[in-house]
Design an enzyme around this catalytic site. Structure first.
Site, PDB file in Angstrom:
ATOM      1  N   GLY A   9       0.841  -1.209   0.000  1.00 35.33           N
ATOM      2  CA  GLY A   9       0.000   0.000   0.000  1.00 35.33           C
ATOM      3  C   GLY A   9       0.868   1.248   0.000  1.00 35.33           C
ATOM      4  O   GLY A   9       2.001   1.239  -0.481  1.00 35.33           O
ATOM      5  N   ASP A  30       0.803  -8.524  -2.462  1.00 32.68           N
ATOM      6  CA  ASP A  30      -0.313  -7.742  -1.938  1.00 32.68           C
ATOM      7  C   ASP A  30      -1.588  -8.451  -2.384  1.00 32.68           C
ATOM      8  O   ASP A  30      -1.592  -9.135  -3.425  1.00 32.68           O
ATOM      9  CB  ASP A  30      -0.262  -6.316  -2.516  1.00 32.68           C
ATOM     10  CG  ASP A  30      -1.195  -5.373  -1.782  1.00 32.68           C
ATOM     11  OD1 ASP A  30      -0.706  -4.640  -0.891  1.00 32.68           O
ATOM     12  OD2 ASP A  30      -2.405  -5.377  -2.081  1.00 32.68           O
ATOM     13  N   LYS A 164       8.286   3.205  18.781  1.00 34.62           N
ATOM     14  CA  LYS A 164       7.459   3.884  17.771  1.00 34.62           C
ATOM     15  C   LYS A 164       6.151   4.377  18.408  1.00 34.62           C
ATOM     16  O   LYS A 164       5.649   5.458  18.075  1.00 34.62           O
ATOM     17  CB  LYS A 164       7.160   2.929  16.602  1.00 34.62           C
ATOM     18  CG  LYS A 164       6.223   3.501  15.544  1.00 34.62           C
ATOM     19  CD  LYS A 164       6.864   4.652  14.819  1.00 34.62           C
ATOM     20  CE  LYS A 164       6.064   5.357  13.751  1.00 34.62           C
ATOM     21  NZ  LYS A 164       4.732   5.060  13.435  1.00 34.62           N
ATOM     22  N   GLU A 171       4.131  12.664  18.984  1.00 34.57           N
ATOM     23  CA  GLU A 171       3.558  13.289  17.772  1.00 34.57           C
ATOM     24  C   GLU A 171       2.173  13.893  18.079  1.00 34.57           C
ATOM     25  O   GLU A 171       1.876  15.023  17.686  1.00 34.57           O
ATOM     26  CB  GLU A 171       3.475  12.193  16.712  1.00 34.57           C
ATOM     27  CG  GLU A 171       2.962  12.561  15.349  1.00 34.57           C
ATOM     28  CD  GLU A 171       2.959  11.306  14.448  1.00 34.57           C
ATOM     29  OE1 GLU A 171       4.041  10.814  14.093  1.00 34.57           O
ATOM     30  OE2 GLU A 171       1.867  10.818  14.102  1.00 34.57           O
TER      31      GLU A 171
HETATM   32  O1  6PG Z   1       5.619   8.337  12.210  1.00 37.62           O
HETATM   33  C1  6PG Z   1       4.826   8.280  11.284  1.00 37.62           C
HETATM   34  O2  6PG Z   1       5.151   8.103  10.097  1.00 37.62           O
HETATM   35  C2  6PG Z   1       3.369   8.402  11.590  1.00 37.62           C
HETATM   36  O3  6PG Z   1       3.153   8.484  12.958  1.00 37.62           O
HETATM   37  C3  6PG Z   1       2.616   7.223  11.038  1.00 37.62           C
HETATM   38  O4  6PG Z   1       2.933   6.085  11.776  1.00 37.62           O
HETATM   39  C4  6PG Z   1       1.122   7.426  10.887  1.00 37.62           C
HETATM   40  O5  6PG Z   1       0.806   8.541  10.161  1.00 37.62           O
HETATM   41  C5  6PG Z   1       0.394   7.336  12.195  1.00 37.62           C
HETATM   42  O6  6PG Z   1       0.051   5.989  12.321  1.00 37.62           O
HETATM   43  C6  6PG Z   1      -0.864   8.122  12.361  1.00 37.62           C
HETATM   44  O7  6PG Z   1      -1.338   7.781  13.619  1.00 37.62           O
HETATM   45  P1  6PG Z   1      -2.742   8.201  14.145  1.00 37.62           P
HETATM   46  O8  6PG Z   1      -3.741   7.694  13.134  1.00 37.62           O
HETATM   47  O9  6PG Z   1      -2.879   7.499  15.435  1.00 37.62           O
HETATM   48  O10 6PG Z   1      -2.733   9.683  14.228  1.00 37.62           O
END
Ligand code: 6PG
Length: 292
Positions: A9, A30, A164, A171
């Site tokens: 994907g 896939d 992560k 984040e």
């Molecule tokens: O580091 C990254 O590349 C992002 O965090 C990626 O892993 C993704 O965009 C998240 O899964 C979004 O997470 P949410 O849907 O929980 O906001």
């Protein structure tokens, strides 16, 4: 080296391309035959030389679990499975135990970088045994950003996804903080150019960051974000971070508040605030707003 990649994907497809650009061979599978190099997981396994390495890049949860189980039947002793999806770290422990019964190794890899990864590289946080990680190091090197950082062997199985998860919790908190500051500036009676304030912060400030750059990019597309509904989903990592904080008795108020802000964003009206308004009315005679 040669590697199998399951899931092509948005993330997996670009990762296949980046690994190939570094000169490695990728056999991709896939469910969508238009994206795949082979027609089944069995064909993918048959196409790889032993000992094999297979990287899973499918949605966390049931899809990853089903793929690990299927691979555990198809692979042989000495082979290696890497889960690069956004799996919960506790799943890694289960998967490593299942695969170990057949002498198949397991490495978990938290992958960050989103749709920009093909161009900029993917930051990788991996968990597992030194020897297993060394086997796929050429692929990690192909995927990671150029330069000295962007890759870490975080610890044993599960440590990659745990890192992560915490990264994603952070984040959430950073994004929420920029978002609150943006709304506050947009609401200020004397401020006229919020977008340019954010743009000015991109250089020299304490709060410059890639997320800030991306917010400026979004404001360049739609200065007041008037075309976007104030609704934010979540795919689990924030919840797991908050739960880990509770399990370890580590206070995470900023991350927790940012998760709850997303929940609130999904409500047209707030049922709990009806109760608060009703109580203020009961004890103090304060006015309530009536539903029309
Ligand atoms: O580091 C990254 O590349 C992002 O965090 C990626 O892993 C993704 O965009 C998240 O899964 C979004 O997470 P949410 O849907 O929980 O906001």
């Amino acid at each position: 080296m040669e590697i199998g990649l399951v899931g092509l994907g948005k993330m997996g497809g670009n990762m296949r391309e980046r690994i190939r650009r570094a000169g490695h061979t990728v056999v991709g599978y896939d469910r969508d035959p238009k994206l795949a190099d082979v027609g089944s997981l069995k064909e993918l396994v048959e196409a790889l030389p032993a000992p094999r390495a297979v990287w899973i890049m499918v949605p966390a949860g049931e899809a990853t679990d089903a793929t690990v189980r299927e691979l555990s039947d198809l692979l042989d002793a000495g082979d290696l499975v890497i889960d690069g999806g956004n799996s919960r770290w506790t799943e890694d422990v289960k998967h490593a135990e299942l695969l170990k019964t057949k002498d198949i190794s397991f490495v978990d890899a938290g992958v960050s970088g989103g749709v920009w990864g093909l161009q900029n590289g993917y930051a990788l946080m991996v968990g597992g045994e030194d020897a297993d990680i060394a086997r796929v190091q050429p692929v990690f090197d192909a995927l990671k950003p150029e330069g000295d950082s962007g890759f870490v062997h975080a610890g044993g199985v599960g440590a990659g996804h745990f890192s992560k998860m915490v990264h994603n919790g952070i984040e959430y908190g950073i994004m929420q903080s920029y978002a609150e500051g943006w709304e506050l500036l947009e609401s200020a009676p004397n401020v006229t150019n919020v977008r340019e304030i954010f743009r000015s912060w991109q250089e020299g400030t304490v709060i410059r960051s890639w997320l800030l750059d991306l917010l400026v990019r979004a404001l360049d597309d739609d200065e007041h974000l008037s075309g976007i509904r104030g609704y934010a989903d979540d795919s689990g990592e924030g919840r797991w971070t908050v739960e880990a904080g509770i399990d370890l008795a580590v206070p995470t108020p900023a991350i927790t508040a940012s998760l709850y802000a997303r929940f609130s964003s999904r409500q047209e009206d707030s049922p709990q605030m009806k109760a608060v308004a009703a109580l203020r009315n009961q004890f103090g005679g304060h006015a309530v707003q009536k539903e029309s």
